[in-house]
Enzyme design. Structure first.
Site, PDB file in Angstrom:
ATOM      1  N   ALA A  66       0.734  -1.125  -0.127  1.00 20.94           N
ATOM      2  CA  ALA A  66       0.027   0.025   0.106  1.00 20.94           C
ATOM      3  C   ALA A  66       0.727   1.331   0.088  1.00 20.94           C
ATOM      4  O   ALA A  66       2.078   1.298   0.710  1.00 20.94           O
ATOM      5  CB  ALA A  66      -0.850  -0.071   1.300  1.00 20.94           C
ATOM      6  N   GLY A 111       0.606  -5.317   0.765  1.00 18.38           N
ATOM      7  CA  GLY A 111      -0.331  -5.496  -0.483  1.00 18.38           C
ATOM      8  C   GLY A 111      -0.006  -6.076  -1.631  1.00 18.38           C
ATOM      9  O   GLY A 111      -0.716  -6.466  -2.440  1.00 18.38           O
ATOM     10  N   GLU A 114      -0.063  -9.602  -1.036  1.00 16.45           N
ATOM     11  CA  GLU A 114      -1.625  -9.871  -1.057  1.00 16.45           C
ATOM     12  C   GLU A 114      -2.040 -10.180  -2.248  1.00 16.45           C
ATOM     13  O   GLU A 114      -2.976 -10.910  -2.849  1.00 16.45           O
ATOM     14  CB  GLU A 114      -2.097  -9.064  -0.117  1.00 16.45           C
ATOM     15  CG  GLU A 114      -1.781  -9.195   1.452  1.00 16.45           C
ATOM     16  CD  GLU A 114      -2.697  -7.863   2.310  1.00 16.45           C
ATOM     17  OE1 GLU A 114      -2.616  -6.814   1.950  1.00 16.45           O
ATOM     18  OE2 GLU A 114      -3.155  -8.705   2.974  1.00 16.45           O
TER      19      GLU A 114
HETATM   20  N1  COA Z   1       4.450   3.401  -0.253  1.00 15.21           N
HETATM   21  C1  COA Z   1       5.124   4.625  -0.828  1.00 15.21           C
HETATM   22  N2  COA Z   1       6.094   4.880  -1.374  1.00 15.21           N
HETATM   23  C2  COA Z   1       7.055   3.674  -1.252  1.00 15.21           C
HETATM   24  C3  COA Z   1       6.605   2.362  -0.720  1.00 15.21           C
HETATM   25  C4  COA Z   1       5.199   2.354  -0.448  1.00 15.21           C
HETATM   26  N3  COA Z   1       4.894   1.125   0.340  1.00 15.21           N
HETATM   27  N4  COA Z   1       7.490   1.576  -0.862  1.00 15.21           N
HETATM   28  C5  COA Z   1       8.564   2.236  -1.282  1.00 15.21           C
HETATM   29  N5  COA Z   1       8.346   3.719  -1.743  1.00 15.21           N
HETATM   30  C6  COA Z   1       9.144   4.673  -2.413  1.00 15.21           C
HETATM   31  C7  COA Z   1       9.993   5.211  -1.217  1.00 15.21           C
HETATM   32  O1  COA Z   1       9.423   6.420  -0.699  1.00 15.21           O
HETATM   33  C8  COA Z   1      10.986   5.979  -2.358  1.00 15.21           C
HETATM   34  O2  COA Z   1      10.485   7.107  -2.847  1.00 15.21           O
HETATM   35  P1  COA Z   1      11.303   8.453  -2.983  1.00 15.21           P
HETATM   36  O3  COA Z   1      12.409   8.106  -3.978  1.00 15.21           O
HETATM   37  O4  COA Z   1      10.590   9.472  -3.330  1.00 15.21           O
HETATM   38  O5  COA Z   1      11.897   8.654  -1.414  1.00 15.21           O
HETATM   39  C9  COA Z   1      10.917   4.871  -3.597  1.00 15.21           C
HETATM   40  O6  COA Z   1       9.826   4.229  -3.507  1.00 15.21           O
HETATM   41  C10 COA Z   1      12.123   3.906  -3.709  1.00 15.21           C
HETATM   42  O7  COA Z   1      11.975   3.129  -2.464  1.00 15.21           O
HETATM   43  P2  COA Z   1      13.226   3.152  -1.307  1.00 15.21           P
HETATM   44  O8  COA Z   1      12.782   2.828   0.081  1.00 15.21           O
HETATM   45  O9  COA Z   1      14.223   4.310  -1.412  1.00 15.21           O
HETATM   46  O10 COA Z   1      13.991   1.931  -1.817  1.00 15.21           O
HETATM   47  P3  COA Z   1      15.014   0.790  -0.864  1.00 15.21           P
HETATM   48  O11 COA Z   1      15.782   0.014  -1.851  1.00 15.21           O
HETATM   49  O12 COA Z   1      15.850   1.824   0.164  1.00 15.21           O
HETATM   50  O13 COA Z   1      13.848   0.161  -0.102  1.00 15.21           O
HETATM   51  C11 COA Z   1      11.910  -1.316   0.143  1.00 15.21           C
HETATM   52  C12 COA Z   1      13.006  -0.633  -0.727  1.00 15.21           C
HETATM   53  C13 COA Z   1      10.745  -1.761  -0.425  1.00 15.21           C
HETATM   54  C14 COA Z   1      12.627  -2.310   1.442  1.00 15.21           C
HETATM   55  C15 COA Z   1      11.458   0.252   1.046  1.00 15.21           C
HETATM   56  O14 COA Z   1      10.897   0.987   0.152  1.00 15.21           O
HETATM   57  C16 COA Z   1      10.038  -0.320   2.005  1.00 15.21           C
HETATM   58  O15 COA Z   1      10.217  -0.909   3.005  1.00 15.21           O
HETATM   59  N6  COA Z   1       8.758   0.164   1.480  1.00 15.21           N
HETATM   60  C17 COA Z   1       7.812  -0.258   2.230  1.00 15.21           C
HETATM   61  C18 COA Z   1       7.176  -1.585   2.192  1.00 15.21           C
HETATM   62  C19 COA Z   1       6.142  -1.822   3.032  1.00 15.21           C
HETATM   63  O16 COA Z   1       6.148  -1.813   4.103  1.00 15.21           O
HETATM   64  N7  COA Z   1       5.064  -2.180   2.463  1.00 15.21           N
HETATM   65  C20 COA Z   1       3.944  -2.570   3.020  1.00 15.21           C
HETATM   66  C21 COA Z   1       2.811  -1.416   3.265  1.00 15.21           C
HETATM   67  S1  COA Z   1       1.510  -1.959   4.273  1.00 15.21           S
END
Ligand code: COA
Length: 260
Positions: A66, A111, A114
């Site tokens: 999400a 999600g 999911e």
């Molecule tokens: N919602 C919104 N934005 C997201 C996102 C999410 N679920 N997952 C990644 N992004 C965005 C980041 O904010 C970043 O944007 P920016 O460049 O404007 O800062 C971009 O995607 C790249 O992600 P980033 O975190 O910089 O990459 P990373 O390689 O350091 O880490 C993840 C990758 C997937 C480990 C990390 O982005 C993460 O933990 N995301 C959330 C995953 C999550 O918890 N999902 C469940 C939600 S209920």
């Protein structure tokens, strides 16, 4: 077509759905949910499409879950529940008669996983990492994850994943049955398309009844599921394609399905 969150194309009986917000790792916002709802609602009655492949744009993710930026405003519980009900695309996926194949590269989290779990068959690239990571945000999966994951990997592994928010790499995902195949990154889309082709070439009604029997049957007690299978397999004895299948076998040629 500016600012679409999902791309849709269909060719030769196979639809390709691409989550298309690569800058945010295809995070799922409300626009994406709405577009997926429209697509799966349409697909439900689209007999020309025999199999569906879903994937994520870019090189880093299937879907990172999400869109967390939409979490910043706390909604009232009823508003949240009603908003999610209006875009319940996964319920439409359950009703789709076509096989839905998830082609997963990179992250499939929250999600995103999911969504993959709501698909019928999962193929992962070697770089895939899958997890239900909601617990890290003080929430739990709300898109079917607590129900579908234990049905796929069992109670213990599902709880281990859900309570820790751990990410499972592709090889481990294959070992625990969370994905059906792992392929090199460069071969992901061709493998998914080849599988979709192999399915789409079968007799159309048999395909639909096979999926219905498995998916509906899983929600029934065994005796009722076996009864459902019996009814559907008996119905299939009445199709012209059933006769064509037997004739083609005897005449040593490829069958020509007509879909009735
Ligand atoms: N919602 C919104 N934005 C997201 C996102 C999410 N679920 N997952 C990644 N992004 C965005 C980041 O904010 C970043 O944007 P920016 O460049 O404007 O800062 C971009 O995607 C790249 O992600 P980033 O975190 O910089 O990459 P990373 O390689 O350091 O880490 C993840 C990758 C997937 C480990 C990390 O982005 C993460 O933990 N995301 C959330 C995953 C999550 O918890 N999902 C469940 C939600 S209920």
């Amino acid at each position: 077509m500016a600012d679409k969150a999902v791309r849709y194309e269909a060719k030769d009986g196979i639809a390709l759905i691409t989550l298309d917000r690569p800058d945010v790792l295809n995070a799922m916002n409300n626009a994406m949910r709405t577009e997926l709802l429209e697509i799966f609602t349409r697909l439900r009655t689209d007999d020309a499409v025999k199999a569906v492949v879903v994937t994520g744009a870019g090189e880093r993710a299937f879907c990172a879950g999400a869109d967390i930026r939409e979490f910043l405003e706390p909604p009232t519980p009823t508003n949240f529940r009603e908003a999610r009900r209006r875009v319940d695309f996964r319920a439409e996926m359950e009703r789709c008669p076509q096989a839905i194949i998830a082609a997963i590269r990179g992250f499939a989290l929250g999600g995103g996983l999911e969504f993959a779990l709501a698909c019928d068959i999962r193929i992962a690239a070697e770089d895939a990492q899958l997890g239900l990571t909601e617990i890290n945000l003080a929430i739990i999966p709300g898109g079917g994850g607590t129900q579908r994951l234990p049905r796929v990997v069992g109670r213990g592994k599902a709880l281990e994943m859900i309570l820790t928010g751990m990410r499972v790499p592709a090889a481990e995902a294959l070992r625990i049955g969370l994905v059906e195949r792992v392929v090199p990154v460069a071969e992901l889309m061709s493998a998914a398309q080849a599988l979709a082709r192999q399915i789409a070439d079968k007799a159309p009604i048999a395909l639909r009844y096979a999926k219905e029997s498995v998916v509906s049957g899983l929600g029934l007690p065994l005796a009722d599921g076996i009864r459902l299978e019996g009814d559907l397999s008996t119905l299939l004895r009445t199709t012209e394609d059933r006769v064509e299948g037997a004739k083609a076998f005897v005449e040593k040629r490829k069958p020509k399905w007509i879909g009735r």
